[in-house]
Design a protein around this motif. Structure first.
Motif, PDB file in Angstrom:
ATOM      1  N   GLN A 178       0.031  -3.896   7.412  1.00 60.52           N
ATOM      2  CA  GLN A 178      -0.921  -3.740   6.316  1.00 60.52           C
ATOM      3  C   GLN A 178      -0.884  -4.936   5.365  1.00 60.52           C
ATOM      4  O   GLN A 178       0.177  -5.486   5.074  1.00 60.52           O
ATOM      5  CB  GLN A 178      -0.600  -2.466   5.513  1.00 60.52           C
ATOM      6  CG  GLN A 178      -0.587  -1.181   6.311  1.00 60.52           C
ATOM      7  CD  GLN A 178      -1.986  -0.657   6.582  1.00 60.52           C
ATOM      8  OE1 GLN A 178      -2.977  -1.338   6.353  1.00 60.52           O
ATOM      9  NE2 GLN A 178      -2.052   0.557   7.085  1.00 60.52           N
ATOM     10  N   LEU A 196      -2.333  -4.942  -1.323  1.00 59.13           N
ATOM     11  CA  LEU A 196      -3.518  -4.537  -2.074  1.00 59.13           C
ATOM     12  C   LEU A 196      -3.832  -5.505  -3.203  1.00 59.13           C
ATOM     13  O   LEU A 196      -4.990  -5.631  -3.629  1.00 59.13           O
ATOM     14  CB  LEU A 196      -3.315  -3.131  -2.647  1.00 59.13           C
ATOM     15  CG  LEU A 196      -3.041  -2.014  -1.636  1.00 59.13           C
ATOM     16  CD1 LEU A 196      -2.787  -0.703  -2.365  1.00 59.13           C
ATOM     17  CD2 LEU A 196      -4.201  -1.866  -0.667  1.00 59.13           C
ATOM     18  N   ALA A 234      -1.905   4.894   4.383  1.00 59.88           N
ATOM     19  CA  ALA A 234      -3.228   4.431   4.782  1.00 59.88           C
ATOM     20  C   ALA A 234      -3.611   5.063   6.113  1.00 59.88           C
ATOM     21  O   ALA A 234      -2.746   5.457   6.905  1.00 59.88           O
ATOM     22  CB  ALA A 234      -3.247   2.903   4.893  1.00 59.88           C
ATOM     23  N   SER A 268       3.585   3.181  -4.288  1.00 59.51           N
ATOM     24  CA  SER A 268       3.814   2.945  -2.859  1.00 59.51           C
ATOM     25  C   SER A 268       5.130   3.539  -2.392  1.00 59.51           C
ATOM     26  O   SER A 268       6.203   3.073  -2.774  1.00 59.51           O
ATOM     27  CB  SER A 268       3.811   1.435  -2.561  1.00 59.51           C
ATOM     28  OG  SER A 268       4.160   1.197  -1.208  1.00 59.51           O
ATOM     29  N   PRO A 304       0.820  -1.213   0.000  1.00 54.69           N
ATOM     30  CA  PRO A 304       0.000   0.000   0.000  1.00 54.69           C
ATOM     31  C   PRO A 304       0.848   1.255   0.000  1.00 54.69           C
ATOM     32  O   PRO A 304       2.036   1.226   0.318  1.00 54.69           O
ATOM     33  CB  PRO A 304      -0.801  -0.127   1.299  1.00 54.69           C
ATOM     34  CG  PRO A 304       0.086  -0.935   2.197  1.00 54.69           C
ATOM     35  CD  PRO A 304       0.807  -1.902   1.295  1.00 54.69           C
TER      36      PRO A 304
END
Length: 482
Positions: free
Chosen positions: A177, A180, A154, A190, A151
């Motif tokens: 995390q 994705l 976030a 990213s 990611p």
């Protein structure tokens, strides 16, 4: 992953190593612009465009550097690095790089690659076995091309506004995390992926990331004004203040983010001259020809779909179809870009000390255009007339009228809704710069049979082909001639 030392020791060593002690900063302080005798012709036009851009956009400061054939030929600052104190931007003013830090990192990665210390296609578990299981099949190539599935920022990132002592600490910001998408299946930008990349670089180099960057990249390329952004822990002589726009008013960032959790992806400071020097690594032998070819080769997804990004660098075209290798960045108090035109042996960098929603790639391309085409600037007679307009916003087309006035070869276009553009003739037939609050756009104006037609195009980056036939966002016509 190397520990970077306790905060006070780290700050002392970094400032000494990178030349950022208050005394040494003064050595690099320089007020005068640099103009090579070979490029005096376009500089007057550059200055007009830059000053009009500041006037229209209200950005506080802008710095520009241009190189040709491996030499800086132009460097100048405009506006203020500190608005309250009226301190002007000069060629040595340091700005946040924002995501242009990524191409600095990537250039250092290229050095490790050609030394045989890194396998781009090996899974990173080979180098970093303690990452979450879902991360372990990612390759360095996928990290560099934003194909890892990691990611970007976030809401539940564990970012704290403090100094991060190590990449190991920085990894904890996002390592909880989920991906994705599976690695290699989708392009997803990213910054966190570059933190992983920096941890990998530490492992294979045997040095802390910033130490390796300084020793093996910045010093060899004479990038004296580039290094970590430590503004929260020390004072600088020549560091630009950070600004943002709120309700269309310029405000200073009084408590800026500590960016030590993302050195590799957006935590550095530099100057346009240093970013242009970075591009020399791709032409002066610092990186071998085969390494450069590998870094500029477009990557592809597992499906076979080609994406317009190589190893870190975005691969694109300008409005004329010229090849351009580039990267832009934007963050709190910064908007930046660095572009290489390899076929024209030209590079340009722009840096701004404000969070500025802008088309900075196109803006840089049009400034660079002045140095790449040796033609006379278009001449426009004085005009004052009403024009018919057609503009497109969010897919909707609105027709109307506007007032156009040209005087002294500078145009002003005032739309009925209050939007204002300045028009500056460039040095290619029928081509102009349309200066707006969001940068400078390509504008084509033609006179045929006592009728002038004009179209403005916005095109972005990572293009496979020229955007010359793209639908314009603004058109206007009027009876007469230029």
């Amino acid at each position: 992953m190397k520990r970077l030392l306790p905060i006070y020791a780290a700050v002392f060593i970094f400032t000494a190593a990178f030349g950022f002690t208050p005394a040494s900063c003064a050595v690099y302080f320089q007020l005068e612009p640099f103009v090579s005798k070979d490029v005096k012709k376009p500089v007057e036009r550059v200055r007009i465009m830059a000053n009009k851009l500041l006037e229209v956009s209200k950005i506080p400061g802008l710095s520009i550097a241009v190189s040709q054939k491996g030499k800086i030929v132009y460097a100048e600052g405009f506006g203020y690095s500190d608005v309250a104190k009226k301190i002007p931007v000069n060629p040595e003013t340091q700005f946040r790089t924002a995501s242009c830090a990524k191409v600095i990192t990537i250039t250092a990665l290229g050095k490790l690659l050609q030394e045989g210390k890194l396998d781009l296609n090996a899974v990173i578990d080979k180098y970093l076995p303690n990452l979450p299981p879902s991360y372990r099949t990612i390759t360095p190539l996928q990290l560099a091309g934003h194909l890892s599935g990691l990611p970007h920022y976030a809401d539940d990132d564990k970012i704290e506004n403090r100094f991060y002592n190590s990449t190991e600490e920085a990894l904890k910001v996002f390592s909880h995390q989920k991906l994705l998408s599976p690695p290699g299946t989708k392009y997803s930008y990213s910054t966190h992926g570059f933190t992983v990349l920096s941890a990998l670089m530490e492992k294979v180099s045997g040095m802390a990331f910033l130490d390796y960057l300084n020793k093996d990249l910045l010093k060899p390329l004479n990038m004296k004004n580039t290094g970590p952004d430590l503004r929260k822990h020390q004072s600088y002589t020549n560091l630009a203040r950070l600004y943002d726009f709120k309700d269309h008013q310029l405000i200073e960032e009084r408590n800026p983010e500590d960016v030590s959790y993302k050195w590799a992806g957006g935590g550095l400071i530099s100057t346009p001259s240093d970013l242009v020097k970075l591009t020399f690594a791709y032409t002066n032998g610092f990186l071998k020809k085969e390494t450069v070819q590998q870094m500029f080769k477009p990557q592809h997804l597992l499906s076979g779909e080609i994406v317009q990004i190589g190893i870190g660098w975005r691969i694109s075209k300008d409005i004329y179809g010229r090849n351009v290798i580039e990267h832009a960045g934007g963050m709190e108090g910064a908007r930046t870009v660095v572009c290489m035109f390899p076929d024209q042996e030209t590079a340009i960098s722009l840096m701004v000390n404000a969070s500025w929603a802008s088309s900075i790639e196109e803006t840089a391309h049009l400034f660079a255009q002045l140095f790449m085409d040796d033609q006379e600037v278009n001449k426009v007679k004085d005009i004052e007339t009403e024009v018919n307009t057609s503009s497109t916003l969010d897919g909707k087309t609105v027709n109307g009228t506007a007032q156009l006035k040209f005087k002294g070869n500078i145009g002003n276009l005032m739309l009925a809704d209050g939007k204002h553009y300045t028009i500056v003739p460039l040095n290619r037939t029928n081509v102009y710069g349309l200066i707006s609050t969001q940068g400078i756009y390509y504008l084509e104006m033609k006179s045929v049979n006592q009728q002038v037609t004009a179209k403005a195009i916005a095109y972005g980056s990572q293009l496979k082909d020229s955007a010359i036939d793209k639908a314009p966002f603004l058109q206007f016509t009027f009876a007469g001639s230029l």
